[in-house]
Write a protein that holds these residues in place. Sequence first.
Motif, PDB file in Angstrom:
ATOM      1  N   ILE A 116       0.936  -1.230  -0.188  1.00  0.00           N
ATOM      2  CA  ILE A 116       0.269   0.090  -0.132  1.00  0.00           C
ATOM      3  C   ILE A 116       0.883   1.110   0.139  1.00  0.00           C
ATOM      4  O   ILE A 116       1.822   1.113   0.668  1.00  0.00           O
ATOM      5  N   GLY A 117       0.285   2.309  -0.760  1.00  0.00           N
ATOM      6  CA  GLY A 117       1.350   3.668  -0.928  1.00  0.00           C
ATOM      7  C   GLY A 117       0.509   4.791  -0.790  1.00  0.00           C
ATOM      8  O   GLY A 117      -0.660   4.849  -0.690  1.00  0.00           O
ATOM      9  N   TYR A 118       1.415   5.710  -0.045  1.00  0.00           N
ATOM     10  CA  TYR A 118       0.627   7.000   0.149  1.00  0.00           C
ATOM     11  C   TYR A 118       1.708   8.337  -0.213  1.00  0.00           C
ATOM     12  O   TYR A 118       2.845   8.045  -0.152  1.00  0.00           O
ATOM     13  N   VAL A 119       0.899   9.298  -0.876  1.00  0.00           N
ATOM     14  CA  VAL A 119       1.786  10.470  -1.322  1.00  0.00           C
ATOM     15  C   VAL A 119       1.901  11.380   0.129  1.00  0.00           C
ATOM     16  O   VAL A 119       1.206  11.695   0.603  1.00  0.00           O
ATOM     17  N   VAL A 120       3.253  11.530   0.105  1.00  0.00           N
ATOM     18  CA  VAL A 120       3.773  12.176   1.280  1.00  0.00           C
ATOM     19  C   VAL A 120       3.807  13.868   0.993  1.00  0.00           C
ATOM     20  O   VAL A 120       3.453  14.853   1.655  1.00  0.00           O
ATOM     21  N   THR A 121       4.340  14.232   0.019  1.00  0.00           N
ATOM     22  CA  THR A 121       4.815  15.426  -0.530  1.00  0.00           C
ATOM     23  C   THR A 121       4.778  15.257  -1.900  1.00  0.00           C
ATOM     24  O   THR A 121       4.514  14.464  -2.658  1.00  0.00           O
ATOM     25  N   LYS A 122       4.844  16.404  -2.864  1.00  0.00           N
ATOM     26  CA  LYS A 122       5.073  16.412  -4.236  1.00  0.00           C
ATOM     27  C   LYS A 122       6.360  15.562  -4.839  1.00  0.00           C
ATOM     28  O   LYS A 122       5.951  14.901  -5.690  1.00  0.00           O
ATOM     29  N   GLU A 123       7.182  15.558  -4.085  1.00  0.00           N
ATOM     30  CA  GLU A 123       8.449  14.692  -4.323  1.00  0.00           C
ATOM     31  C   GLU A 123       8.472  13.247  -3.900  1.00  0.00           C
ATOM     32  O   GLU A 123       8.942  12.232  -4.431  1.00  0.00           O
ATOM     33  N   PHE A 124       7.920  12.865  -2.611  1.00  0.00           N
ATOM     34  CA  PHE A 124       8.160  11.803  -1.864  1.00  0.00           C
ATOM     35  C   PHE A 124       6.892  10.848  -1.611  1.00  0.00           C
ATOM     36  O   PHE A 124       5.759  11.346  -1.528  1.00  0.00           O
TER      37      PHE A 124
END
Length: 234
Positions: free
Chosen positions: A185-193
């Motif tokens: 499972i994945g999550y967007v943390v910032t625009k880059e990471f």
Amino acid sequence: MILFNKKFVMKVSIISLLLFLVGCSNINKVSSNNSGSNTNKSSNNNTGSSTNQSSTNETVKKDTSNSNPKQNNEENNSQSKLLQDIKTLAAEGRVINCEYPVKLTNLYSVEEKWGKADSSNWVASAKGMYSTYSKHNVVFGSNKGERIFEVRSFDSRLSKISLSMVKRNFGTPQYDVKSNGEEIIGYVVTKEFKLLFVFPEPTKSVSDPLMRHYSVLYPSATANSMASDPGRQW
């Protein structure tokens, strides 16, 4: 003389009889008192013993019932704190047990301090070379220019965090796939990471598996403009 003796004998007999009757009465009273006293003592001792034992058992029950919830609360708080640290450091491109962030670090910098990796393997599907540092519980993913684009953490504390706990703390994942016996499972943390969490795939017997590892990903460093390869998104 004979009459006197008869009267004397009669008086002695009556006195003896009275003394005998009085003596028997006293003996019965003493016996009765002793019996009552022993019964009371026995009753008091048994009652006290029973009360003390009951009180002790209640204390044990209370201690036992209160210890587990407290321990569970402490563990939940510890795991929630760890997940918060994961989220905070991910915004900097870092994992919890490593000082080297993605994007800003190349593999040469790691080798200067940690030495050569235990093993290094090119993984085509992941778009890079993966270098394992077992002693540090870390694996680095780097591109052909040696820039690190992914750091995977195998910290031992992660094995106490369940799939449901991550979803409860991070919300519905933006990325969720099952492949080769794993759920990622994945999550967007910032625009880059981005964050990726890897678990064994849930089964009927283990519906809420524990984490195997997680990573912070910098997708941009996996792209290859010369080959028109947009790189990884997850």
